[in-house]
Design an enzyme around this catalytic site. Structure first.
Site, PDB file in Angstrom:
ATOM      1  N   ASP A  36      38.047  62.696 -20.584  1.00 45.04           N
ATOM      2  CA  ASP A  36      37.709  62.469 -19.179  1.00 45.04           C
ATOM      3  C   ASP A  36      36.370  61.748 -19.075  1.00 45.04           C
ATOM      4  OD1 ASP A  36      37.862  62.642 -16.331  1.00 45.04           O
ATOM      5  OD2 ASP A  36      38.971  64.525 -16.534  1.00 45.04           O
ATOM      6  N   ASN A  91      47.551  61.256 -18.307  1.00 45.50           N
ATOM      7  CA  ASN A  91      47.564  61.978 -17.034  1.00 45.50           C
ATOM      8  C   ASN A  91      46.607  61.401 -15.993  1.00 45.50           C
ATOM      9  OD1 ASN A  91      48.063  64.503 -15.343  1.00 45.50           O
ATOM     10  ND2 ASN A  91      45.874  64.696 -15.734  1.00 45.50           N
ATOM     11  N   TYR A 157      50.530  52.587  -4.902  1.00 47.42           N
ATOM     12  CA  TYR A 157      50.759  53.754  -5.766  1.00 47.42           C
ATOM     13  C   TYR A 157      52.192  53.748  -6.301  1.00 47.42           C
ATOM     14  CZ  TYR A 157      50.592  58.602  -7.367  1.00 47.42           C
ATOM     15  OH  TYR A 157      50.623  59.746  -8.141  1.00 47.42           O
ATOM     16  N   LYS A 161      53.398  53.524 -10.309  1.00 43.64           N
ATOM     17  CA  LYS A 161      54.223  54.556 -10.936  1.00 43.64           C
ATOM     18  C   LYS A 161      55.586  54.003 -11.378  1.00 43.64           C
ATOM     19  CE  LYS A 161      51.130  57.700 -10.775  1.00 43.64           C
ATOM     20  NZ  LYS A 161      50.451  58.116 -12.029  1.00 43.64           N
ATOM     21  N   THR A 192      47.694  71.294  -4.314  1.00 46.13           N
ATOM     22  CA  THR A 192      46.293  71.334  -4.735  1.00 46.13           C
ATOM     23  C   THR A 192      45.449  71.767  -3.536  1.00 46.13           C
ATOM     24  OG1 THR A 192      45.884  69.051  -4.072  1.00 46.13           O
ATOM     25  CG2 THR A 192      46.696  69.412  -6.319  1.00 46.13           C
TER      26      THR A 192
END
Length: 252
Positions: A36, A91, A157, A161, A192
């Site tokens: 990260d 991810n 987006y 994807k 979330t």
């Protein structure tokens, strides 16, 4: 699911979804590397400490997922420390929430750079090591938006994807001969804290809950369970699959 002693890299590993995946895999005996950004160092170090405190093995490698230099460095570091790379979980991702008529070219390209470029680079740099050791597994976090034109989601987006899905299948077909499997997971809206806040808007709640036949949002653990399966020995014949974790959203 058998992932014991597998060396697993997770990009965006300090985030909400990445950390859930990391903790579940570590609890099954995997050796986890959290990849990260340096700005996520505190969260990443807290996560590795939590996993270690529960008897697991986890390490933090700061990196920028769109940097070739960083990928070269991280892969070399992991191989030096652990001797192999069994699983890469791509991810990391972003979503600039603007419809196409409001988005500028710089924002479009930023979405492409992060959501597809990081997957491209991670895949590029782990393949030689996986081939050398006789195989491995690459798991790409996609979305239901890679399977359908989702009317509530920005076009940029869905485009990224969709690209991830076909990159997954292309890698799966080319590198299966080297014992390398490549699959994607395609969740619907994941529950979330940010989404919970947005659910206070009745229109948002009606849109996102109304499209799921099972009548609830996808939990982070639902996604983590799917990743655990695809990373495991039990999924040894699963290759090139776009795995919906969506409560039936894409079957309607």
């Amino acid at each position: 699911m058998n992932v014991k002693d597998k060396v697993i890299l997770i990009t965006g590993g300090a985030g909400g979804l990445g950390s859930e995946v990391a903790k579940l895999l570590a609890s099954h005996g995997a050796v986890i590397y959290i990849l990260d950004l340096p700005v996520a160092a505190q969260k990443a170090n807290e996560l590795t400490a939590e996993i270690s405190g529960c008897g697991g093995k986890a390490y933090y490698e700061p990196m920028e997922g769109t940097s070739e230099k960083d990928w070269e460095m991280v892969v070399a570091n992991v191989v030096e420390k652990s001797g192999r790379i069994d699983v890469l979980i791509n991810n990391a991702g972003i979503n600039i929430r603007k419809p196409i008529e409001e988005m500028n070219m710089e924002e479009w390209m930023k979405m492409m750079e992060v959501n597809t470029g990081s997957v491209f680079l991670g895949t590029k740099y782990v393949i030689p090591q996986m081939r050398k050791q006789g195989g491995g597994s690459i798991i790409n976090t996609s979305s239901v938006c890679g399977l359908i034109g989702h009317r509530y989601t920005p076009e940029a987006y869905t485009a990224t994807k969709g690209a991830v899905n076909l990159l997954t299948k292309s890698v799966a077909s080319r590198y299966a001969k080297d014992g390398i499997r490549c699959n994607s997971i395609n969740p619907s809206t994941v529950d979330t804290p940010l989404v919970q806040e947005k659910l206070k808007d009745p229109q948002f709640a009606a849109e996102r809950l109304g499209e799921v036949p099972l009548g609830r949002l996808c939990a982070a653990r639902d996604v983590a369970n799917a990743v655990l399966y695809l990373a495991s020995d039990e999924a040894g014949f699963i290759n090139g699959v776009a795995f919906p974790v969506d409560g039936g959203t894409t079957c309607c």
